[in-house]
Design a protein around this motif. Structure first.
Motif, PDB file in Angstrom:
ATOM      1  N   ILE A  74       1.003  -1.198  -0.147  1.00 18.93           N
ATOM      2  CA  ILE A  74       0.154  -0.021  -0.081  1.00 18.93           C
ATOM      3  C   ILE A  74       0.874   1.316  -0.050  1.00 18.93           C
ATOM      4  O   ILE A  74       0.429   2.158  -0.804  1.00 18.93           O
ATOM      5  CB  ILE A  74      -0.710  -0.016   1.164  1.00 18.93           C
ATOM      6  CG1 ILE A  74      -1.853  -1.252   1.108  1.00 18.93           C
ATOM      7  CG2 ILE A  74      -1.835   1.405   1.499  1.00 18.93           C
ATOM      8  CD1 ILE A  74      -2.835  -1.382   2.263  1.00 18.93           C
ATOM      9  N   ILE A  75       1.886   1.093   0.827  1.00 24.05           N
ATOM     10  CA  ILE A  75       2.686   2.382   0.985  1.00 24.05           C
ATOM     11  C   ILE A  75       3.491   2.649  -0.265  1.00 24.05           C
ATOM     12  O   ILE A  75       3.398   3.838  -1.048  1.00 24.05           O
ATOM     13  CB  ILE A  75       4.062   2.078   1.972  1.00 24.05           C
ATOM     14  CG1 ILE A  75       3.259   2.164   3.279  1.00 24.05           C
ATOM     15  CG2 ILE A  75       5.248   3.246   1.705  1.00 24.05           C
ATOM     16  CD1 ILE A  75       4.183   1.627   4.476  1.00 24.05           C
ATOM     17  N   SER A  76       3.621   1.506  -1.322  1.00 25.08           N
ATOM     18  CA  SER A  76       4.435   1.531  -2.674  1.00 25.08           C
ATOM     19  C   SER A  76       3.395   2.403  -3.599  1.00 25.08           C
ATOM     20  O   SER A  76       3.802   3.106  -4.409  1.00 25.08           O
ATOM     21  CB  SER A  76       5.015   0.302  -2.874  1.00 25.08           C
ATOM     22  OG  SER A  76       6.091  -0.127  -2.386  1.00 25.08           O
ATOM     23  N   SER A  77       2.105   1.746  -3.455  1.00 23.90           N
ATOM     24  CA  SER A  77       1.116   2.396  -4.400  1.00 23.90           C
ATOM     25  C   SER A  77       1.031   3.785  -4.186  1.00 23.90           C
ATOM     26  O   SER A  77       0.763   4.728  -4.977  1.00 23.90           O
ATOM     27  CB  SER A  77      -0.208   1.492  -4.110  1.00 23.90           C
ATOM     28  OG  SER A  77       0.202   0.055  -4.248  1.00 23.90           O
ATOM     29  N   ILE A  78       0.945   4.418  -2.773  1.00 26.70           N
ATOM     30  CA  ILE A  78       0.584   5.750  -2.625  1.00 26.70           C
ATOM     31  C   ILE A  78       1.748   6.559  -2.965  1.00 26.70           C
ATOM     32  O   ILE A  78       1.590   7.704  -3.531  1.00 26.70           O
ATOM     33  CB  ILE A  78       0.402   5.807  -0.936  1.00 26.70           C
ATOM     34  CG1 ILE A  78      -0.797   5.038  -0.426  1.00 26.70           C
ATOM     35  CG2 ILE A  78       0.291   7.362  -0.811  1.00 26.70           C
ATOM     36  CD1 ILE A  78      -1.058   5.162   0.926  1.00 26.70           C
ATOM     37  N   VAL A  79       2.996   5.968  -2.912  1.00 26.90           N
ATOM     38  CA  VAL A  79       4.087   6.765  -3.219  1.00 26.90           C
ATOM     39  C   VAL A  79       4.074   6.919  -4.863  1.00 26.90           C
ATOM     40  O   VAL A  79       4.477   7.967  -5.478  1.00 26.90           O
ATOM     41  CB  VAL A  79       5.471   6.157  -2.792  1.00 26.90           C
ATOM     42  CG1 VAL A  79       6.666   6.712  -3.378  1.00 26.90           C
ATOM     43  CG2 VAL A  79       5.766   6.200  -1.401  1.00 26.90           C
ATOM     44  N   SER A  80       3.807   5.772  -5.496  1.00 28.29           N
ATOM     45  CA  SER A  80       3.752   5.786  -7.124  1.00 28.29           C
ATOM     46  C   SER A  80       2.804   6.963  -7.434  1.00 28.29           C
ATOM     47  O   SER A  80       2.843   7.634  -8.534  1.00 28.29           O
ATOM     48  CB  SER A  80       3.665   4.371  -7.399  1.00 28.29           C
ATOM     49  OG  SER A  80       4.629   3.365  -7.227  1.00 28.29           O
ATOM     50  N   LEU A  81       1.551   6.981  -6.947  1.00 21.36           N
ATOM     51  CA  LEU A  81       0.390   7.642  -7.138  1.00 21.36           C
ATOM     52  C   LEU A  81       0.840   9.262  -7.013  1.00 21.36           C
ATOM     53  O   LEU A  81       0.849   9.888  -7.783  1.00 21.36           O
ATOM     54  CB  LEU A  81      -0.754   7.429  -6.423  1.00 21.36           C
ATOM     55  CG  LEU A  81      -1.831   8.433  -6.565  1.00 21.36           C
ATOM     56  CD1 LEU A  81      -2.490   8.271  -7.892  1.00 21.36           C
ATOM     57  CD2 LEU A  81      -2.912   7.879  -5.458  1.00 21.36           C
ATOM     58  N   ALA A  82       1.520   9.647  -5.908  1.00 24.10           N
ATOM     59  CA  ALA A  82       2.112  10.822  -5.478  1.00 24.10           C
ATOM     60  C   ALA A  82       3.130  11.339  -6.434  1.00 24.10           C
ATOM     61  O   ALA A  82       3.083  12.482  -7.017  1.00 24.10           O
ATOM     62  CB  ALA A  82       2.568  10.983  -4.268  1.00 24.10           C
ATOM     63  N   ASP A  83       3.810  10.146  -6.693  1.00 25.56           N
ATOM     64  CA  ASP A  83       4.942  10.805  -7.656  1.00 25.56           C
ATOM     65  C   ASP A  83       4.412  10.944  -9.253  1.00 25.56           C
ATOM     66  O   ASP A  83       4.879  11.855  -9.928  1.00 25.56           O
ATOM     67  CB  ASP A  83       6.039   9.497  -7.761  1.00 25.56           C
ATOM     68  CG  ASP A  83       7.296   9.957  -8.543  1.00 25.56           C
ATOM     69  OD1 ASP A  83       7.841  10.752  -8.270  1.00 25.56           O
ATOM     70  OD2 ASP A  83       7.380   9.205  -9.930  1.00 25.56           O
ATOM     71  N   ALA A  84       3.553  10.180  -9.408  1.00 23.24           N
ATOM     72  CA  ALA A  84       2.896  10.421 -10.939  1.00 23.24           C
ATOM     73  C   ALA A  84       2.120  11.834 -10.924  1.00 23.24           C
ATOM     74  O   ALA A  84       1.940  12.407 -11.970  1.00 23.24           O
ATOM     75  CB  ALA A  84       1.899   9.267 -11.023  1.00 23.24           C
ATOM     76  N   LEU A  85       1.614  12.205  -9.652  1.00 26.15           N
ATOM     77  CA  LEU A  85       0.832  13.653  -9.660  1.00 26.15           C
ATOM     78  C   LEU A  85       1.956  14.726  -9.213  1.00 26.15           C
ATOM     79  O   LEU A  85       1.332  15.617  -8.951  1.00 26.15           O
ATOM     80  CB  LEU A  85      -0.380  13.488  -8.623  1.00 26.15           C
ATOM     81  CG  LEU A  85      -1.082  12.479  -8.730  1.00 26.15           C
ATOM     82  CD1 LEU A  85      -2.429  12.319  -7.808  1.00 26.15           C
ATOM     83  CD2 LEU A  85      -2.019  13.149 -10.244  1.00 26.15           C
TER      84      LEU A  85
END
Length: 737
Positions: free
Chosen positions: A528-539
């Motif tokens: 879940i942490i990885s997913s949130i980090v990836s989402l934030a990075d993309a935004l």
């Protein structure tokens, strides 16, 4: 004239009748009487029935037999009672057959008795009447009676009763029905020694939906909430709407607080998901209070009061939570009122202050920002947690005043720092909802003189509800001021990726609940942490991993590439004077200091409890407590692997084994892990049953404070000597005082 003629004619007729000879009734007249009865039966206005002296049917109107699809040959000779089903209450529960059978056996007259016919696949009701028949010798010959179909009348009555017992908006049971059902259930369960749980629910932020979207939208929201509750509860219990945004759930035969806690968590999670109402998006939450009969009350009034107190505590703890009732909550309402009064004076007395926790760069561990956290030093109670006083401030209308003070204070203190670092300031959803909030921020910037880009407003996902247009307008006004925006506690119940497309956040804070235990085998938090980090990075947003406490968590978060970290491994929140000293030294580095690995949450405790071994109860001091075990002090000469029982109060007995012993300190491992009480505490799944206490010769009542003592026979003598020595714990009395 016509009146006179009528009188003359009438008088003349009566005179002629007196003079005319009387004629006998003809057989054709008797036939017409039978025809009249036949036409009555054929018209369906009613039917006739008869039995013999043995209660067997010897006659039933042919029209009735045909209408019911019965066979006359099979019917004649059957017992009359075979035609009807036992009486049932409004919920379909069979009751005694005594009324009809009693009347027949006593040979009493039957008058307007409602009976349901035993017809498969249909619900047909008759109203029957009948009289016993006797011959000249007084011998009983059976019954002769009549019947009529009252199915439609019963259905109309049922609909009327339903309207009086069910909420017209949601279709759920109303307050009257729930009270009646709960009362009858508890009365029946007392005799059967059964339990019944009661949940009280109150919707969080429902008023804001009504105010922003209108009452029709609020009504639609209540209907959707009722539907979601029905999906979760199913056939396990009955749901009622008591009025407004209050709901009640009755759960028969459940006393396992582990099951109840899981169910309450599902309710909170499901109710907190976004709603679509006429094209608008609304987000609410709910708080849940739980009480269980007979543990927390043996009658309706006691149980409802206990559940209400638990709900009140859940709301006071920050909403979106559940709480079990405990005896400690009895003084909760009084305590809250006192806290509200004291909070009103806290600003004037300079009892509030700001503390600052560093947010460090994930690569360099240098401080990049300080989060401003409000502190209240009560003159009598000492430090009061923000989790306790912020909800009170929101409820009593003080949050705007306190929030404005916090904003101005943090900006002014940050402006005085010798190093230009950002300051993150928490904004309450209630504070954010004020139309003049952007003006408040503007005044704080002007008063302090701080550069807007150094101010970061931390906003939770709960602001994304109701009026989306107003929220977007507020974002636009704040960004025009030049301040930064951070999304706090991401993923804790109100998450939706849709608003991230439009919300101009600069940072996403990963809630500490995802960091905690992320290194344990089989835990999905790391993904879940990885997913949130990836989402934030993309935004194009930064990420902060909150609550990092151990070195294994630090390594995992670093590997998952969060840009920033925050937690006890670097520093707890410190006073403003300490911030000034740190920055003045020029040392911006925070070295990680903490345990190597995550350990299941262990609460520091310092209270006296009981330890039971054999039939002796020793007084010990509980030092700390976790789901899996505890540390106690106060006994000497306790061997390893000794089985004991901890009496944690309120009927909570936890079986444990001594796994470590040193001097007068012992480490215990529980046979059955404790569970969360919905907030920050732990509790046992089961408790001493009041039915056990009743069996010991005591009257049935809710659990007393010392349930174990209530179980004991006062006249019983110990069958063995104490095996351990009790040692007074130094400083216990002083610390308690």
């Amino acid at each position: 004239m016509s009146g006179i003629i009528g009188k003359i004619t009438g008088a003349s007729w009566r005179q002629e009748a007196k003079q005319a000879p009387l004629c006998p009734i003809k057989e054709t007249d008797l036939a017409r009487r039978v025809e009249l009865l036949d036409s009555f039966e054929q018209a369906g206005l009613g039917w006739f029935w008869a039995t013999d002296a043995f209660g067997r049917i010897i006659y039933l109107s042919e029209n009735a037999i045909a209408k019911l699809g019965w066979n006359k040959d099979d019917l004649i000779g059957r017992a009359l009672t075979d035609l009807f089903l036992p009486e049932q209450d409004e919920d379909g529960v069979s009751q005694s057959e005594r009324p009809l059978k009693f009347l027949l056996s006593a040979r009493n007259s039957i008058t307007q008795l409602d009976v349901r016919l035993a017809v498969e696949g249909a619900e047909i009701w008759w109203e029957i009447a009948g009289k016993p028949q006797f011959d000249k010798k007084g011998e009983f010959n059976g019954y002769r009676g009549s019947a009529k179909d009252i199915t439609a009348t019963r259905e109309n009555q049922r609909n009327s009763e339903r309207l009086s017992q069910y909420d017209s908006l949601t279709g759920l049971a109303n307050r009257h029905r729930m009270s009646k059902r709960l009362g009858s259930t508890l009365a029946a369960y007392r005799n059967a020694k059964r339990s019944c749980a009661l949940m009280m629910l109150d919707l969080d932020r429902f008023k804001q939906v009504n105010d922003t979207l209108g009452h029709p939208a609020g009504d639609e929201l209540l209907k959707q909430v009722a539907g979601r509750l029905g999906q979760i509860i199913g056939k396990r219990g009955e749901i009622g709407r008591l009025g407004g945004d209050e709901f009640q759930v009755m759960l028969p035969d459940i006393d396992d607080r582990g099951i109840l806690g899981d169910l309450a968590s599902r309710v909170i999670q499901m109710v907190s998901q976004p709603y679509s109402i006429n094209g608008a998006r609304a987000i609410i939450g709910t708080s849940v209070g739980i009480a269980v009969a007979p543990y927390d009350g043996v009658n309706t009034e006691e149980l409802v009061k206990a559940a209400d107190l638990a709900l009140y505590s859940a709301k006071a703890s920050g909403r979106g939570q559940f709480r079990f009732y405990s005896s400690a909550l009895k003084d909760g309402a009084k305590h809250r009122r006192n806290m509200e009064e004291d909070l009103r004076d806290a600003l004037h007395r300079d009892e509030l202050s700001m503390a600052y926790q560093p947010i460090v760069d994930a690569r360099t561990h240098k401080v990049a920002c300080f989060e401003a956290l409000m502190r209240w030093e009560h003159p009598e109670r000492g430090p009061v947690s923000p989790a306790e006083f912020i909800p009170i401030a929101e409820d009593c209308g003080l949050i705007k005043k306190i929030g404005n003070w916090a904003l101005e204070t943090a900006c002014c203190e940050a402006q005085s720092w010798p190093v230009e670092l950002r300051v993150a300031i928490n904004v309450s959803a209630v504070q954010f909802a004020n139309d003049d909030f952007s003006l408040t921020v503007k005044r704080a910037l002007k008063k302090s003189g701080i550069a807007p880009h150094r101010v970061e407003l931390e906003i939770t996902e709960s602001i994304f509800m109701g009026d989306d247009e107003r929220t977007q307008r507020m974002f636009k006004e704040l960004k025009a001021l030049g301040v930064r925006l951070a999304l706090d506690d991401f993923g804790t119940g109100y998450s939706s990726l849709s608003y991230l497309r439009k919300a101009p956040f600069d940072k996403i804070k990963i809630d500490q609940s995802f960091v905690r235990g992320s290194c344990e085998p089989g835990n999905n938090n790391a993904a879940i942490i990885s997913s949130i980090v990836s989402l934030a990075d993309a935004l194009g947003m930064e990420t902060v991993a909150e609550g990092v406490e151990t070195k294994d968590e630090l390594a995992l978060v670093t590997k998952r590439q969060a840009t920033h970290m925050q937690g006890a491994i670097f520093s707890f929140a410190i006073k403003h004077e300490q911030v000034m000293e740190k920055l003045a030294s020029g040392d911006l580095l925070y070295e990680p200091r903490g345990p190597e690995r995550y350990r299941a949450g262990r609460r520091r405790e310092f209270r006296r409890i009981g330890l039971i071994h054999g039939n002796y109860r020793y007084n010990v001091v509980l030092r700390n407590l976790s789901k899996s075990g505890a540390m106690i002090e106060g006994l000497m000469d306790v061997p390893l692997d000794t089985e004991v029982v901890l009496d944690l109060g309120d009927g909570q007995l936890a079986v444990a084994v001594v796994k470590r012993t040193e001097g007068y300190s012992q480490g215990l491992e529980f046979e059955t892990p404790l569970i969360s009480d919905g907030y920050e505490g732990l509790c046992t799944r089961h408790r001493v049953s009041p039915y056990q206490i009743e069996a010991a010769g005591k009257p049935l009542a809710a659990l007393p404070a010392d349930a174990y003592a209530a179980l004991l026979d006062k006249g019983a003598k110990p069958d063995s000597l104490p095996q351990f020595r009790e040692i007074p714990v130094a400083g216990f009395q002083a610390k308690v005082a």
